[in-house]
Design an enzyme around this catalytic site. Structure first.
Site, PDB file in Angstrom:
ATOM      1  N   GLU A   1       2.144   1.906  -3.394  1.00 58.25           N
ATOM      2  CA  GLU A   1       1.076   2.479  -4.226  1.00 58.25           C
ATOM      3  C   GLU A   1       1.049   4.005  -4.069  1.00 58.25           C
ATOM      4  OE1 GLU A   1      -3.008   3.922  -3.386  1.00 58.25           O
ATOM      5  OE2 GLU A   1      -3.075   1.797  -2.830  1.00 58.25           O
ATOM      6  N   HIS A   2       1.121   4.454  -2.801  1.00 56.52           N
ATOM      7  CA  HIS A   2       1.116   5.898  -2.560  1.00 56.52           C
ATOM      8  C   HIS A   2       2.311   6.592  -3.204  1.00 56.52           C
ATOM      9  CE1 HIS A   2      -1.826   7.270   0.642  1.00 56.52           C
ATOM     10  NE2 HIS A   2      -2.226   6.058   0.333  1.00 56.52           N
TER      11      HIS A   2
ATOM     12  N   HIS B   1       0.826  -1.208   0.000  1.00 53.90           N
ATOM     13  CA  HIS B   1       0.000   0.000   0.000  1.00 53.90           C
ATOM     14  C   HIS B   1       0.868   1.269   0.000  1.00 53.90           C
ATOM     15  CE1 HIS B   1      -2.187   3.161   2.333  1.00 53.90           C
ATOM     16  NE2 HIS B   1      -3.097   2.906   1.413  1.00 53.90           N
TER      17      HIS B   1
ATOM     18  N   GLU C   1      -4.686   8.156   7.005  1.00 55.95           N
ATOM     19  CA  GLU C   1      -5.561   7.182   6.343  1.00 55.95           C
ATOM     20  C   GLU C   1      -5.881   6.029   7.303  1.00 55.95           C
ATOM     21  OE1 GLU C   1      -3.989   5.603   2.686  1.00 55.95           O
ATOM     22  OE2 GLU C   1      -5.841   4.527   2.213  1.00 55.95           O
TER      23      GLU C   1
END
Lengths: 423, 420
Positions: free
Chosen positions: A70-71, A67, A143
């Site tokens: 991805e950022h 993840h 997040e």
């Protein structure tokens, strides 16, 4: 290109596997102005332990790296942020990470090729620095906090915790504030090199395309990389039994949430057929026209139909039933009663026929939207499934098979319950 | 995409939208009435009671069986605010006839069922069924209470309430728990009968429609029973209260703070709508926007940061999820963005980017059936007919001066913060 076709829904898919190992699937759709393209890699939150194919050494990484990557893919050496650049073209770009894959996509009605330049540029050219990695920790931290306040997410994670002992699916996709603090740029580069090799990736495009032309356009934008072969992933051995029957939490909400789960065996054959049968069963058991739903509704125990689904990938499989109720215990009781009744009496012919028609309609409707189509092909591919099979295998699902699945999958021994109560 | 508007009778319109992009048809019935404190809860409750049974199909379970037999057609209903009106919406999404497995006209069946649900409810002793009304009162109560569950939505709702205190638009679309006690099956039915003969009714069908479906509507026995009417609805609503920098804090047990800033463009002329759309996109329309860049990317204060423009009321809502201790910092950065826009500190590139976001939303209307319906409903409401192309042109023609004009008119009305 290899062509597969579904006559029933009047759609075709063109498939090509390139020499570097990259697979490309194109689903042309004439009457739409929308185009959707997604580039996925088979790297998700469950992939935290693997053998690096270049060194042959076993590697363990902190939770949340897929993840985090991805950022960080959008930042370019030139200072350009690709997400901004794509937005400024007027296309709708985004990315997401799941348990078993990461995906980068955009959808547009215009400027498809300008956007394709950018998408293929940023996915192939990572740029990580100490500063930009540190900065991202603050954003991802927020997040993670957003999810902490989300009651449905808590419900789901607790439900998984009930079903699984050690399986990686229990991990939070974003990791924890603690685990992501250990991430640095070297780790990101190394994971990038391992998992963003073409042989581990898939591109799916859906829209008004000429498949051969789009294929050529994609190929032209690929930088040369060698097929590095299959990545060996090491997953925790998971027992067939459940971890615990029940888990409860409290949050500031107005009405409790519940999740009933059934752990299934992910190593069974005929996954599509199994999936169809389970969808039919969920509809018969607790669908909108079911006796159980009507009873729950009349007693004020549910106000909307609980969400149901079957989630599976290569190393996990489970059924979920999630909803809200003032009395989750009572819902569980009534559900079990209904389950027993259907197991004893068999499935009613009319109920079976109706459920089948409904599930068929649901599958066809999925082919309304280019984005849905692309996402379905991507996630099915990652699970080792071919999407049209849901339409084509449909007729082979008969009542006898569905009844067999009822006994096999909806086994009380494998059932768990997660509840989030009001504070 | 092409819309044909057909007057079924005075006050009742059929909008036929023909488009071959989908495997489904979407049928909708919208009932529009003014937002009023004494009827808001009645209108919120009505769709929920109507969905329970019709004179022909008396239970929800049997309605659902019927829907499943139509290849899982999905029925949905609810209420929304549209300016100072409350709109009861009923939808039925159904597979287009060309994809069914046997030779059946399910569009016709679906249309009949939907009209039945809206116009021909299950009645006993000249009232709704008590069991249905009591059950749905409970459900509505729960729905109103659920307001707090989604913190981001709750914060937006609360900010709106603060901005429109004692005005129609400040009311909660689902109504109020204290009204429920007084509502029973007789009162609700009497209200329904009267309302159904006075309200604005719009029927929509979008899809690859080949049959002469308007005749089905015209000759539908329930439609035939409806009277001609002077539609009662509010075209121009009340403006919000003249207030500035109204600061509201509220506490709840949460870990991330939700900041909502309500901006006002209350004296703006209608033609400036397009400039306001572009202004909003520069401010908080996407990842290029001032808010996303400065609150999230540069200051790393938030995961979500953006703004939305509410055309009907001429408000912009800025919304961020932030660390609670960063409240002051975030408000300062946001206010600076508003000032910068006023000073014209944005580039032609910012404008182009913003326009492309707005344009892509406009083009998207044709690609989704519910957006098509909302678009034509909006046009009918404001009594203007504009093609998608023309809509795009209006946005394309917005220039920097016009955006600065908007920026100068923007006032911070309310700053709402949900914290721990």
């Amino acid at each position: 290109m290899e062509i597969i076709e579904s006559l029933k829904i009047k759609e075709k898919a063109y498939i090509e596997k390139l020499e570097n190992g990259l697979t490309i699937i194109i689903i042309p759709k004439k009457n739409t102005n929308k185009k959707h393209i997604v580039w996925g890699t088979n790297f998700g939150s469950i992939d935290n332990h693997f053998v690096d194919p270049t060194t042959n050494k076993e590697v363990r990484i902190p939770d949340g790296v897929a993840h985090f990557l991805e950022h960080k893919m959008f930042e370019q050496k030139s200072g350009v942020n690709s997400l901004d650049k794509l937005m400024s073209l007027g296309v709708e770009p985004n990315a997401y990470t799941t348990n078993d894959h990461t995906a980068y996509y955009y959808e547009c009605t215009d400027k498809f090729y300008e956007a394709l330049d950018e998408l293929m540029d940023y996915v192939q050219n990572p740029y990580y620095t100490d500063e930009n990695v540190e900065k991202e920790k603050g954003i991802i931290g927020q997040e993670i906090k957003m999810y902490e306040d989300d009651p449905s997410w808590r419900l789901y994670i607790n439900g998984l915790d009930c079903m699984y002992h050690k399986n990686e699916i229990k991990l939070d996709i974003a990791g924890t504030v603690e685990s992501i603090s250990k991430i640095d740029k070297e780790m990101l580069y190394s994971c990038y090199n391992t998992f963003y090799n073409p042989s581990n990736m898939l591109i799916v495009a859906c829209g008004n395309f000429k498949p051969e032309e789009l294929l050529k356009d994609i190929k032209e934008r690929l930088i040369e990389k060698k097929d590095q072969g299959k990545i060996e992933r090491i997953y925790e051995k998971e027992d067939e039994t459940i971890n615990k029957k029940y888990k409860e939490d409290k949050m500031p909400i107005s009405i409790p949430l519940f999740m009933i789960g059934f752990k299934d065996n992910p190593n069974k054959e005929q996954k599509v057929k199994r999936h169809i049968a389970i969808e039919i069963l969920l509809n018969i058991l607790i669908g909108k026209s079911s006796k159980l739903y009507q009873e729950l509704y009349d007693e004020g125990l549910v106000t909307t139909r609980p969400d149901t689904g079957y989630e599976f990938s290569k190393n996990y499989a489970h059924v979920t039933i999630m909803g809200q109720s003032k009395d989750p215990k009572k819902v569980e009781e009534m559900f079990l009663k209904q389950l027993k009744e259907i197991k004893n009496n068999g499935i009613d012919d009319n109920d079976f026929k109706r459920a089948k028609r409904k599930i068929y309609g649901d599958y066809v409707i999925e082919y309304n939207d280019v984005g849905d189509i692309a996402r379905i092909f991507l996630s099915d591919y990652m699970k080792g499934v071919q999407s049209f099979d849901y339409i084509e295998d449909f007729d082979t699902v008969n009542k006898q098979y569905v009844e067999q699945m009822l006994k096999e999958v909806f086994d009380e021994e494998k059932m768990v319950m997660s509840v989030v109560n009001c504070e | 995409m092409e819309e044909t508007k057909i007057d079924i009778k005075k006050g009742i319109k059929f909008h036929k939208i023909v488009s071959n992009k989908f495997k489904t048809d979407l049928i909708a019935v919208f009932i529009t009435v003014p937002l009023q404190r004494d009827t808001i809860t009645y209108n919120a409750l009505l769709p929920m009671v109507l969905r329970r049974g019709t004179n022909n199909i008396k239970t929800q379970q049997d309605i659902n069986k019927e829907l499943e037999n139509m290849y899982g057609a999905s029925f949905d209903c609810g209420v929304d605010k549209n300016g100072d009106n409350q709109v009861m919406k009923f939808y039925l999404e159904i597979l287009d006839n060309q994809y069914v497995l046997e030779n059946e006209d399910i569009l016709k069946q679906g249309l009949k069922l939907l009209i039945d649900i809206v116009c021909n409810p299950y009645i006993e002793n000249n009232a709704f069924l008590k069991k249905y009304v009591d059950g749905e009162k409970q459900n509505l109560k729960q729905l109103i209470e659920e307001k707090i569950d989604n913190k981001a939505k709750y914060a937006l709702e609360r900010c709106t309430e603060e901005m429109y205190k004692n005005k129609p638009y400040g009311m909660y679309k689902y109504g109020y728990i204290e009204d429920l006690n007084d509502i029973d099956e007789n009162k609700l039915y009497n209200y329904y009968k009267k309302m159904l003969q006075e309200c604005k009714i719009d029927i929509f069908i979008t899809g690859d429609i080949k049959s002469n479906i308007e005749d089905e509507i015209r000759n539908n026995e329930n439609i035939m029973k409806l009277a001609e009417r002077e539609e009662k609805y509010i075209k121009e609503g009340e403006r919000d209260i003249e207030q500035e920098n109204n600061i509201v804090n509220e506490s709840m047990n949460i870990s991330q703070g939700k900041l909502v800033i309500g901006l006002d463009l209350q004296n703006m002329e209608k033609e400036k709508t397009y400039s306001a759309m572009v202004y909003n996109a520069i401010l908080g329309g996407g990842s290029n926007s001032k808010l996303f860049q400065n609150v999230r990317e540069k200051a790393s204060l938030a995961y979500t940061a953006g703004s939305t423009y509410l055309k009907k009321k001429n408000n912009i809502f800025i919304r961020c999820g932030i660390e609670i201790s960063n409240y002051n910092k975030a408000v300062d950065i946001i206010k600076k963005q508003l000032k910068d826009l006023e000073k014209g500190e944005f580039t032609e590139e910012d404008i182009d980017n913003a326009k492309r976001i707005v344009m892509s939303n406009i083009r998207n209307i044709e690609e989704e059936q519910d957006l098509q319906i909302t678009y034509y409903y909006g046009q009918d409401f404001s009594e203007e007919k504009m093609s998608i192309k023309e809509y795009e042109n209006r946005v394309e023609n917005v220039n920097k001066e016009e955006i600065i004009d908007i920026a100068k008119e923007v006032k911070v009305n309310t700053i709402y913060f949900l914290k721990d």
